[in-house]
Design a protein around this motif. Structure first.
Motif, PDB file in Angstrom:
ATOM      1  N   HIS A  29       1.343  -1.304  -0.016  1.00 39.94           N
ATOM      2  CA  HIS A  29      -0.403   0.146   0.358  1.00 39.94           C
ATOM      3  C   HIS A  29       0.692   1.153  -0.081  1.00 39.94           C
ATOM      4  O   HIS A  29       2.456   0.898   0.431  1.00 39.94           O
ATOM      5  CB  HIS A  29      -0.893  -0.215   1.220  1.00 39.94           C
ATOM      6  CG  HIS A  29      -0.114  -0.142   2.647  1.00 39.94           C
ATOM      7  ND1 HIS A  29       0.424  -1.249   3.328  1.00 39.94           N
ATOM      8  CD2 HIS A  29       0.301   1.228   3.684  1.00 39.94           C
ATOM      9  CE1 HIS A  29       0.758  -1.088   4.166  1.00 39.94           C
ATOM     10  NE2 HIS A  29       0.874   0.686   4.669  1.00 39.94           N
ATOM     11  N   THR A  44     -11.204   6.384  -3.365  1.00 39.25           N
ATOM     12  CA  THR A  44     -11.718   6.006  -1.941  1.00 39.25           C
ATOM     13  C   THR A  44     -12.804   4.333  -2.327  1.00 39.25           C
ATOM     14  O   THR A  44     -13.757   4.772  -1.956  1.00 39.25           O
ATOM     15  CB  THR A  44     -11.578   6.806  -0.511  1.00 39.25           C
ATOM     16  OG1 THR A  44     -10.483   7.264  -0.563  1.00 39.25           O
ATOM     17  CG2 THR A  44     -11.212   5.573   0.045  1.00 39.25           C
ATOM     18  N   PRO A  45     -12.212   3.291  -2.854  1.00 40.36           N
ATOM     19  CA  PRO A  45     -13.430   2.245  -2.682  1.00 40.36           C
ATOM     20  C   PRO A  45     -14.182   1.939  -1.595  1.00 40.36           C
ATOM     21  O   PRO A  45     -13.218   1.999  -0.073  1.00 40.36           O
ATOM     22  CB  PRO A  45     -13.230   1.350  -2.964  1.00 40.36           C
ATOM     23  CG  PRO A  45     -11.745   1.629  -3.278  1.00 40.36           C
ATOM     24  CD  PRO A  45     -10.987   3.070  -2.633  1.00 40.36           C
ATOM     25  N   CYS A  46     -15.315   1.840  -1.269  1.00 41.08           N
ATOM     26  CA  CYS A  46     -15.501   1.808   0.615  1.00 41.08           C
ATOM     27  C   CYS A  46     -16.096   0.377   0.547  1.00 41.08           C
ATOM     28  O   CYS A  46     -17.068  -0.187   0.477  1.00 41.08           O
ATOM     29  CB  CYS A  46     -16.994   2.220   0.694  1.00 41.08           C
ATOM     30  SG  CYS A  46     -17.303   3.975   0.705  1.00 41.08           S
ATOM     31  N   VAL A  47     -14.618  -0.416   0.059  1.00 44.51           N
ATOM     32  CA  VAL A  47     -15.568  -2.507   0.891  1.00 44.51           C
ATOM     33  C   VAL A  47     -15.792  -1.917   2.320  1.00 44.51           C
ATOM     34  O   VAL A  47     -15.253  -1.917   2.981  1.00 44.51           O
ATOM     35  CB  VAL A  47     -13.778  -2.719   0.092  1.00 44.51           C
ATOM     36  CG1 VAL A  47     -13.767  -2.740  -1.213  1.00 44.51           C
ATOM     37  CG2 VAL A  47     -13.074  -2.016   0.940  1.00 44.51           C
ATOM     38  N   ARG A  48     -16.635  -2.812   2.618  1.00 42.35           N
ATOM     39  CA  ARG A  48     -16.825  -2.525   4.063  1.00 42.35           C
ATOM     40  C   ARG A  48     -17.094  -4.306   4.097  1.00 42.35           C
ATOM     41  O   ARG A  48     -18.694  -4.606   4.349  1.00 42.35           O
ATOM     42  CB  ARG A  48     -18.162  -2.091   4.240  1.00 42.35           C
ATOM     43  CG  ARG A  48     -18.961  -0.940   3.390  1.00 42.35           C
ATOM     44  CD  ARG A  48     -19.785  -0.087   4.027  1.00 42.35           C
ATOM     45  NE  ARG A  48     -19.735   1.216   5.086  1.00 42.35           N
ATOM     46  CZ  ARG A  48     -20.051   1.333   5.800  1.00 42.35           C
ATOM     47  NH1 ARG A  48     -20.796   0.026   6.697  1.00 42.35           N
ATOM     48  NH2 ARG A  48     -19.930   2.421   6.554  1.00 42.35           N
ATOM     49  N   SER A  72     -13.861  -5.990   9.040  1.00 41.51           N
ATOM     50  CA  SER A  72     -13.137  -4.682   9.301  1.00 41.51           C
ATOM     51  C   SER A  72     -14.342  -3.622   9.848  1.00 41.51           C
ATOM     52  O   SER A  72     -13.462  -2.846  10.640  1.00 41.51           O
ATOM     53  CB  SER A  72     -12.563  -4.149   8.383  1.00 41.51           C
ATOM     54  OG  SER A  72     -13.150  -3.714   7.169  1.00 41.51           O
ATOM     55  N   CYS A  73     -15.491  -3.730   9.155  1.00 41.86           N
ATOM     56  CA  CYS A  73     -16.686  -2.380  10.138  1.00 41.86           C
ATOM     57  C   CYS A  73     -17.090  -3.085  10.766  1.00 41.86           C
ATOM     58  O   CYS A  73     -18.570  -3.294  11.372  1.00 41.86           O
ATOM     59  CB  CYS A  73     -17.123  -1.560   8.368  1.00 41.86           C
ATOM     60  SG  CYS A  73     -17.060  -0.478   8.354  1.00 41.86           S
ATOM     61  N   GLY A 103     -20.857   3.173  -2.153  1.00 44.13           N
ATOM     62  CA  GLY A 103     -20.028   2.294  -3.590  1.00 44.13           C
ATOM     63  C   GLY A 103     -18.596   3.373  -3.235  1.00 44.13           C
ATOM     64  O   GLY A 103     -17.952   2.603  -2.259  1.00 44.13           O
ATOM     65  N   HIS A 104     -18.332   4.485  -4.186  1.00 41.53           N
ATOM     66  CA  HIS A 104     -16.749   5.178  -2.705  1.00 41.53           C
ATOM     67  C   HIS A 104     -16.979   6.181  -3.387  1.00 41.53           C
ATOM     68  O   HIS A 104     -18.339   7.149  -3.920  1.00 41.53           O
ATOM     69  CB  HIS A 104     -16.023   4.463  -4.501  1.00 41.53           C
ATOM     70  CG  HIS A 104     -16.518   5.077  -6.321  1.00 41.53           C
ATOM     71  ND1 HIS A 104     -17.742   4.731  -6.082  1.00 41.53           N
ATOM     72  CD2 HIS A 104     -15.926   6.320  -6.479  1.00 41.53           C
ATOM     73  CE1 HIS A 104     -18.503   5.142  -7.717  1.00 41.53           C
ATOM     74  NE2 HIS A 104     -16.969   6.473  -7.531  1.00 41.53           N
ATOM     75  N   VAL A 105     -16.099   6.900  -3.017  1.00 39.65           N
ATOM     76  CA  VAL A 105     -16.471   8.641  -2.263  1.00 39.65           C
ATOM     77  C   VAL A 105     -14.695   8.837  -2.922  1.00 39.65           C
ATOM     78  O   VAL A 105     -14.024   8.057  -3.410  1.00 39.65           O
ATOM     79  CB  VAL A 105     -16.048   9.005  -0.902  1.00 39.65           C
ATOM     80  CG1 VAL A 105     -15.524  10.312  -0.596  1.00 39.65           C
ATOM     81  CG2 VAL A 105     -16.643   7.903   0.099  1.00 39.65           C
ATOM     82  N   THR A 151      -3.677   3.672  -0.087  1.00 38.00           N
ATOM     83  CA  THR A 151      -3.970   3.431  -1.043  1.00 38.00           C
ATOM     84  C   THR A 151      -3.632   2.475  -1.307  1.00 38.00           C
ATOM     85  O   THR A 151      -2.548   2.200  -0.877  1.00 38.00           O
ATOM     86  CB  THR A 151      -3.778   4.139  -2.152  1.00 38.00           C
ATOM     87  OG1 THR A 151      -4.217   5.649  -1.608  1.00 38.00           O
ATOM     88  CG2 THR A 151      -4.164   3.640  -3.134  1.00 38.00           C
TER      89      THR A 151
END
Lengths: 257, 257
Positions: A189, A248-252, A256-257, B188-190, B248
Motif C-alpha cells: 500500500h 476511495t472505494p468503500c469496501v465494507r 473490518s467494519c 460505493g466509493h468516495v 491507498t
DNA sequence: GAGTGGTCTAGACCACTGT
DNA sequence: CAGTGGTCTAGACCACTCC
C-alpha cells in the motif's frame, strides 16, 4: 472598508471576475492606476500586493502587472499510484490528452546517502545508500515545471534491476513500481500525507510562481506486502496548476467494519 | 541579495528557525527593528510582510508581531471516509487523543435548494431540495476553527431517517454515512479533489488565519454502489493546522492490472 | 531612451490595545 | 494615556524590458 487600497483591490478584483480584464491581460500601469483613483503610488502598490497574494495577478518587472491565467488543472490521481507508469484510468490521462497538453518530463538520478530525515522515513540506518530520482513535469506552454518529485529507493533493492530513464515517464515518479516489480517486490500500500503551504523562496523560483501562491506537498511512502518501506518521495506541486484526486472505494467487509 | 528588507527578513527567519524567537514570542516592535537595522519603517514593514506571507509570523494590531506556532497537525484521513463517525483506525484518532486535543465540533443544518453548481455536482435539477450540514472543527486552545465542512444531502433521501445532530460528530462531516445506511443506501466509493490556494478574505476571517497562509480545499463526492451521487461536500481547512492523509491499498487483481 | 515595476526614505495621521 | 501596528503621502533613485 473605507480603505483606499481595499477599494482599488476590490475594483480590480471585480473587473477580473467579470472578464473586463481577461486572463493574461495587462493591467494599467501603476502610475495610471494611481491617477485614476487619485491616490499615491504606494497605495496602488499595496492594492496590487493584495491581489498578488490572492493569486489573481502576477507582477513582471519592467513589463507590467498581468491577470493570472487559472486554467484547467493537471490532476494527480491516486488510481495511478502504485500502478505502472502507463495510466489505465481515464481520470487524469484523458484530461491531459484532451488539452493537447501531454506533460514533458525530465528525470535525473543520483546516488546519495540517507540523512536523518530519509533514514527515519525509510526505516533504515543513516548513510544507507539510496538512489534519488528527480522528476519535473512541465506543460509545453509553460516555462517552469508544475511539479517537482524527489523519489528515493534503496540502492541495494533496485541496483540489479534495469532502470532506463525514459522521457515518457509519468510526471509523478511512478516508474519505481515497475522497477520494484522487476526486482520481485510486490507493493502493498501507499500512504500519502498532503499539506498546503506557501512556497519557500527556492520553490517559488523553481516552480515559477509568486510567493502567496500555495503549493501542495505530498510525502509519499510505499510499503511492500510485508509492511516494509520500499520507497518514499516528496512531491511539491504548484497549487494553482495541480489538483490531487483520490478515489476511495468503500469496501465494507463485515470483519473490518 | 543586497536588499535591506531581504536581509532583515532573513535575519528574523533565522532567529525563528534557531529558536532564538520561539513560537508565540513577540518580535521587537517595528520601530525598534528599524533602529536596529538602521532603516526606515516601511522597509521593516516590507520584511515583516514577507514573513507573514510565508506564514512565519502573525500581526496583531495594537499588540505586536508574533511568531506563528506551527505545532502538530490534525490529520484528515481517508480511512475514515465512507465509514461511520467512530474512528476505527489509529491514524488520526490516536494523535488527537495523545494531544489531549479532542476537537470541539459544532454542527448546523438547514434546508436549501440546489443552485447551478450543486445541481451539477449532485447530478440533479436546479432547485432540488437539499439538506446542508455545516461542521466546524476547533481545537479547544484555538479561537477559530481549523476546518469548515459543508455537506449536502438529498432531502428526499434522508428526510425519513432520524438525523440527530450529535455534538460528538466527526469534524469532517462523516455522519451522513450512518444516515444513508439507516435509509438503506450503501456507499460505493468516495472521490475527493484536493486543491491548495490562498484563502478568500471571508475564509481567512472564519479560520482565523492571515492571508498568505494556504488552505486545503477538498471537494468530496460520495457515490452509492450504483454510481449515483448521494452526497457532496466542500471542506476548507487551514493549511497550517491540517494535513490530509490517504492510504491507498495496491490491490492488483490480475484483471484490472 | 522611454516606460515599467522595485526599493527606500521621512514623515503625518489613524485605529487598536493595554494601563 | 502610551505604545503598537495600519494607512497614506510625495518624492528619489535603481533595475528590468523593449524598441
Amino acid at each position: 472598508m473605507a480603505n483606499r487600497y481595499e477599494q482599488i483591490a476590490a475594483d480590480l478584483r471585480k473587473q477580473i471576475e467579470d472578464g473586463a480584464l481577461p486572463a493574461a491581460a495587462r493591467l494599467p500601469s501603476e502610475s495610471a492606476l494611481a491617477l485614476q483613483h487619485r491616490v499615491g503610488l504606494p497605495t496602488v502598490r499595496h492594492a496590487l500586493n493584495v491581489l498578488q497574494v490572492e493569486g489573481l495577478i502576477e507582477k513582471r518587472h519592467g513589463k507590467g502587472n498581468f491577470v493570472r491565467a487559472v486554467d484547467q488543472k493537471i490532476e494527480y490521481a491516486n488510481d495511478r499510484v502504485g500502478r505502472a507508469a502507463q495510466p489505465s484510468s481515464p481520470t487524469g490521462s484523458l484530461l491531459e490528452r484532451a488539452l493537447d497538453d501531454l506533460p514533458e518530463v525530465t528525470v535525473s538520478c543520483c546516488e546519495i546517502r540517507a540523512n536523518d530525515e530519509l533514514a527515519s522515513r525509510m526505516n533504515v540506518r543513516v548513510e544507507t545508500r539510496l538512489l534519488e530520482f528527480v522528476y519535473r513535469g512541465r506543460r509545453p506552454k509553460d516555462e517552469a515545471p508544475y511539479s517537482i518529485v524527489r523519489s528515493y529507493l534503496l540502492y541495494a533493492m533496485v541496483a540489479s534491476a534495469p532502470t532506463p530513464l525514459t522521457s515518457t515517464a509519468s510526471p509523478w515518479g511512478n516508474e519505481y513500481v515497475d522497477w520494484l516489480t522487476e526486482a520481485g517486490i510486490a507493493l502493498g500500500h501507499v500512504v500519502e500525507r498532503l499539506t498546503a503551504r506557501p512556497p519557500s523562496v527556492r520553490e517559488a523560483a523553481e516552480l515559477g510562481i509568486s510567493p502567496g501562491v500555495a503549493v501542495i506537498e505530498i510525502q509519499r511512502t510505499s510499503y511492500d506486502t510485508h509492511g516494509t518501506v520500499v520507497e518514499t518521495a516528496d512531491l511539491v506541486m504548484s497549487g494553482d496548476r495541480v489538483a490531487a484526486v483520490y478515489s476511495t472505494p468503500c469496501v465494507r467487509t463485515r470483519q473490518s467494519c
